[in-house]
Design an enzyme around this catalytic site. Structure first.
Site, mmCIF file in Angstrom:
data_model
loop_
_atom_site.group_PDB
_atom_site.id
_atom_site.type_symbol
_atom_site.label_atom_id
_atom_site.label_comp_id
_atom_site.label_asym_id
_atom_site.label_seq_id
_atom_site.Cartn_x
_atom_site.Cartn_y
_atom_site.Cartn_z
ATOM 1 N N ARG A 134 -4.533 23.006 -24.326
ATOM 2 C CA ARG A 134 -3.123 22.791 -24.683
ATOM 3 C C ARG A 134 -2.826 21.303 -24.689
ATOM 4 N NH1 ARG A 134 -1.691 20.218 -20.832
ATOM 5 N NH2 ARG A 134 0.315 19.843 -21.860
ATOM 6 N N GLY A 135 -1.640 21.007 -25.238
ATOM 7 C CA GLY A 135 -1.280 19.597 -25.410
ATOM 8 C C GLY A 135 -1.494 19.243 -26.863
ATOM 9 N N ASP A 188 5.556 16.896 -29.463
ATOM 10 C CA ASP A 188 4.739 17.802 -30.264
ATOM 11 C C ASP A 188 4.953 17.581 -31.750
ATOM 12 O OD1 ASP A 188 5.258 19.224 -27.516
ATOM 13 O OD2 ASP A 188 3.417 20.064 -28.372
ATOM 14 N N GLN A 213 2.948 23.734 -16.452
ATOM 15 C CA GLN A 213 2.045 22.620 -16.778
ATOM 16 C C GLN A 213 2.266 21.442 -15.823
ATOM 17 O OE1 GLN A 213 3.718 24.491 -18.980
ATOM 18 N NE2 GLN A 213 2.915 24.377 -21.067
ATOM 19 N N ASN A 264 9.604 18.679 -28.183
ATOM 20 C CA ASN A 264 8.764 18.574 -27.000
ATOM 21 C C ASN A 264 9.022 19.774 -26.111
ATOM 22 O OD1 ASN A 264 6.746 16.922 -25.620
ATOM 23 N ND2 ASN A 264 8.304 16.665 -24.030
ATOM 24 N N LYS A 265 8.268 19.857 -25.006
ATOM 25 C CA LYS A 265 8.379 20.997 -24.110
ATOM 26 C C LYS A 265 9.828 21.325 -23.741
ATOM 27 C CE LYS A 265 5.731 22.952 -23.107
ATOM 28 N NZ LYS A 265 5.385 24.067 -24.007
ATOM 29 N N ARG A 322 -0.687 27.852 -33.263
ATOM 30 C CA ARG A 322 0.587 27.485 -32.613
ATOM 31 C C ARG A 322 1.344 26.631 -33.626
ATOM 32 N NH1 ARG A 322 0.374 24.980 -26.817
ATOM 33 N NH2 ARG A 322 2.512 25.796 -26.726
HETATM 34 C C1 LIG Z 1 0.433 14.902 -24.976
HETATM 35 S S1 LIG Z 1 0.803 16.610 -24.929
HETATM 36 C C2 LIG Z 1 2.240 16.714 -25.888
HETATM 37 C C3 LIG Z 1 3.080 17.930 -25.550
HETATM 38 O O1 LIG Z 1 2.366 19.192 -25.635
HETATM 39 C C4 LIG Z 1 2.808 20.047 -24.554
HETATM 40 O O2 LIG Z 1 3.070 21.375 -24.958
HETATM 41 P P1 LIG Z 1 2.071 22.588 -24.493
HETATM 42 O O3 LIG Z 1 1.798 22.422 -23.026
HETATM 43 O O4 LIG Z 1 2.871 23.844 -24.818
HETATM 44 O O5 LIG Z 1 0.834 22.447 -25.359
HETATM 45 C C5 LIG Z 1 4.091 19.393 -24.088
HETATM 46 O O6 LIG Z 1 5.177 19.668 -24.960
HETATM 47 C C6 LIG Z 1 3.680 17.937 -24.172
HETATM 48 O O7 LIG Z 1 4.741 17.040 -24.020
#
Ligand SMILES: CSC[C@H]1O[C@H](OP(=O)(O)O)[C@H](O)[C@@H]1O
EC number: 5.3.1.23
Length: 338
Positions: free
Chosen positions: A45-46, A232, A191, A242-243, A87
């Site tokens: 993820r990320g 994101d 996370q 973003n999250k 995703r």
């Molecule tokens: C550098 S990671 C960017 C971004 O991705 C994460 O989402 P997820 O954990 O659902 O993949 C989160 O929004 C981070 O800020």
């Protein structure tokens, strides 16, 4: 720094982020379906990390669909669409898949070479973006050690290595500029609690965890000098996906007069989208919210709204920083505020 994902002996090896913080183990993924599954359950993820995984998954597909040196491009393109759709919100996934699919004419080896190039670039670009962001934070906040607030996980686990916002925090801490890092647990998949806590402890950076709704309270209480988050997808007008929980931090930061800095590689910019209204926000399973630690906490049949991301309008963002420096949104101030 150890990489979170690699191409090893014809397969993808990646840190299993679902197992942390209690177990550090590596997944070995050798099929497209295994990679899609790992992305969808956030074992990988990320935004940057899923882009790299997506590119390497296309390389797996090209190798699987090559007979006597001839690659079945139609079959690979079909699988590439499935990978890109794993995703919807982080633009890095579709960007990386498109970049390696463009190399299909050169066969499976050319696709793999491009995917590995994306992997290598990711570490370089995110370290550069982190450096640009650290410089900006010092310019905005002065030389005194800082109390920083971040959200979700944007460190070496969410990228190939180093990180974006957490990479900038890592740099600032290494220069003695950080008193403390506050971070949200990041419900429902935690996370922050599981991954950011693990990375900050590993780096020896002082930190305290918050329930997500305490972030705005910390800002209102004057406990924060600067907010640093990842992204994101960043639109042409500077709106940031973003999250979930990022928007409330941006509102509270604006009210508290605290800089709100977004750190992301250019692969997270999507200037084909005019504004955040055009971003597809991933909605995830209700069970992620109604259960906690595998225990049902809500009455059976409770309805759920579980968006994985929110959109922060550009006017609440002090700066979006990439490896090239501060991103200049397009459009008039009115358009940026729309
Ligand atoms: C550098 S990671 C960017 C971004 O991705 C994460 O989402 P997820 O954990 O659902 O993949 C989160 O929004 C981070 O800020």
């Amino acid at each position: 720094m150890t990489r979170s994902i690699a191409w090893q002996d014809g397969a993808i090896e990646a840190v299993d982020q679902c197992a942390l913080p209690h177990e550090y183990r590596t997944l070995r993924l050798s099929t497209v379906d295994e990679v899609i599954d790992a992305i969808q359950r956030l074992a990988i993820r990320g935004a940057p990390a899923i882009g790299v995984a997506g590119a390497l998954a296309v390389a797996l597909s090209a190798r699987a669909h090559t007979r006597d040196g001839v690659c079945d491009e139609i079959a690979v393109r079909t699988e590439a669409r499935r990978i890109a759709d794993a995703r919807p919100t982080a633009v890095n996934l579709s960007w990386a898949v498109r970049r390696v699919v463009d190399k299909l004419g050169g066969g499976a080896d050319a696709v793999l070479a491009e995917a590995v190039a994306i992997l290598v670039e990711d570490e370089e670009r995110n370290r550069a973006a982190a450096g640009e962001a650290a410089k900006l934070v010092r310019r905005l906040c002065g030389p005194e050690p800082l109390r920083l607030l971040t959200h979700c996980n944007t460190g070496r686990l969410a990228t190939v290595a180093w990180g974006t916002a957490l990479g900038a925090i890592r740099l600032l801490a290494g220069e003695g500029h950080v008193t403390e890092v506050l971070f949200g647990e990041t419900r429902p998949l935690l996370q922050g609690a599981r991954l950011t806590a693990w990375e900050l402890a590993e780096a020896g950076i002082p930190h305290r965890m918050l329930v997500d709704s305490a972030g705005p309270a910390a800002l209102a209480a004057g406990m924060v000098d600067c907010v640093l988050v990842g992204a994101d997808r960043v639109c042409a007008n500077g709106d940031v996906a973003n999250k979930i929980g990022t928007y409330s931090l941006a509102l509270a930061a604006a009210r508290a007069g605290v800089p709100f800095v977004v750190v992301a590689p250019e692969s997270t910019l999507d200037t084909t989208l005019r504004s955040g209204a055009d971003i597809v926000i991933e909605e995830r399973a209700p069970a992620e919210v109604t259960a906690f630690g595998g225990v049902e906490v809500a009455p059976p049949g409770t309805g759920v709204f579980n968006p994985a991301f929110d959109v922060t309008p550009a006017e609440l963002v002090t700066a979006v920083v990439t490896e090239s420096g501060v991103f200049r949104p397009t459009g008039t101030a009115e358009e940026r505020a729309s």
